[in-house]
Design an enzyme around this catalytic site. Structure first.
Site, PDB file in Angstrom:
ATOM      1  N   ASP A   7       0.861  -1.179   0.000  1.00  0.00           N
ATOM      2  CA  ASP A   7       0.000   0.000   0.000  1.00  0.00           C
ATOM      3  C   ASP A   7       0.899   1.231   0.000  1.00  0.00           C
ATOM      4  O   ASP A   7       1.946   1.244   0.674  1.00  0.00           O
ATOM      5  CB  ASP A   7      -0.898   0.026   1.234  1.00  0.00           C
ATOM      6  N   ASP A 129     -15.461  -5.798   0.770  1.00  0.00           N
ATOM      7  CA  ASP A 129     -15.026  -5.736   2.163  1.00  0.00           C
ATOM      8  C   ASP A 129     -16.226  -5.977   3.058  1.00  0.00           C
ATOM      9  O   ASP A 129     -17.240  -5.273   2.940  1.00  0.00           O
ATOM     10  CB  ASP A 129     -14.405  -4.373   2.461  1.00  0.00           C
TER      11      ASP A 129
END
Length: 244
Positions: A7, A129
């Site tokens: 990330d 998610d």
């Protein structure tokens, strides 16, 4: 398949705890060197997340992403804040082999289904998610800050009718916790939706976790924090779960 992940915020490798920007851990490593190391150890796919772009598309790290991808020989999937077709174009133009689409797939599924028709199922991976509450897989959006009030199962029929073949599912309660992946979740998804190549994400802390996921029916596992903390290497992970 093992899919190493990094990330990025302002060009720096970071990890968030359960998606919280206020709980970010920064790593003093060069992103390209890290990705090249993963590639050299046998990774066939890499997963990049532009957290600046996820927060606001105007801050997308397009030049960095394009530079990173251009120097890699393996395939790359990239996500972070896809809110319109131009965002999808931008990430594909950066050289991404597959674009990961999260909140928009939940909020505007018909639009994303059109993109599946236009660009092909190989070019798009949904990022779903979920919070599991009393057995219900409730979808979260906006960087996990909002409950969409939609169950995962309710989306699947529509996307499957448009050829969906790649989906990444994160059990939010496991992300960044190093408590192990939710293996039973991926077993259930693989059994109910066998045409989808499911990617697991969240909680991987050990080679034992990799071994457990190998038999889950998932097509791959995203591994981020455990690799950055050197709990095991990509080479060791692939030895547990060889790439297809």
């Amino acid at each position: 398949m093992i899919i190493p992940a990094i990330d990025l915020i302002h060009g720096q490798v970071v990890r968030l705890y359960q998606g919280d920007y206020q709980q970010a851990t920064a790593f003093t490593i060069d992103p390209l060197s890290q990705l090249l190391s993963y590639q050299a150890q046998g990774a066939k796919w890499l997963h990049l997340v532009d957290l600046d772009g996820a927060k606001h598309p105007d801050n997308r790290q397009s030049a960095l992403l394009a530079s990173l991808v251009s120097q890699l020989n393996c395939q790359v999937q990239v996500g972070g804040g896809v809110r319109c077709e131009q965002d999808l174009h931008t990430l594909l133009e950066c050289g991404s082999d597959r674009v990961v689409i999260g909140s928009l797939a939940v909020q505007q599924p018909k639009l994303v289904c059109q993109w599946l028709d236009t660009y092909g199922s190989h070019a798009i991976c949904l990022a779903l998610d979920i919070n599991i509450i009393d057995g219900k897989k409730s979808l979260a959006v906006a960087g996990w800050q909002q409950d969409a009030g939609i169950a995962l199962e309710s989306l699947m029929a529509e996307f499957l009718s448009h050829g969906l073949s790649h989906a990444l599912v994160t059990d939010i309660s496991r992300d960044g916790t190093m408590t192990g992946p939710n293996v039973s979740l991926y077993q259930e998804l693989a059994e109910h939706y066998p045409s989808v190549h499911w990617q697991g994400s969240g909680g991987v802390a050990s080679l034992e976790d990799i071994e457990a996921m190998r038999n889950s029916g998932a097509a791959g596992i995203i591994v981020g924090k455990a690799l950055l903390e050197e709990r095991f290497s990509v080479k060791e992970a692939i030895a547990c779960w060889p790439n297809a």
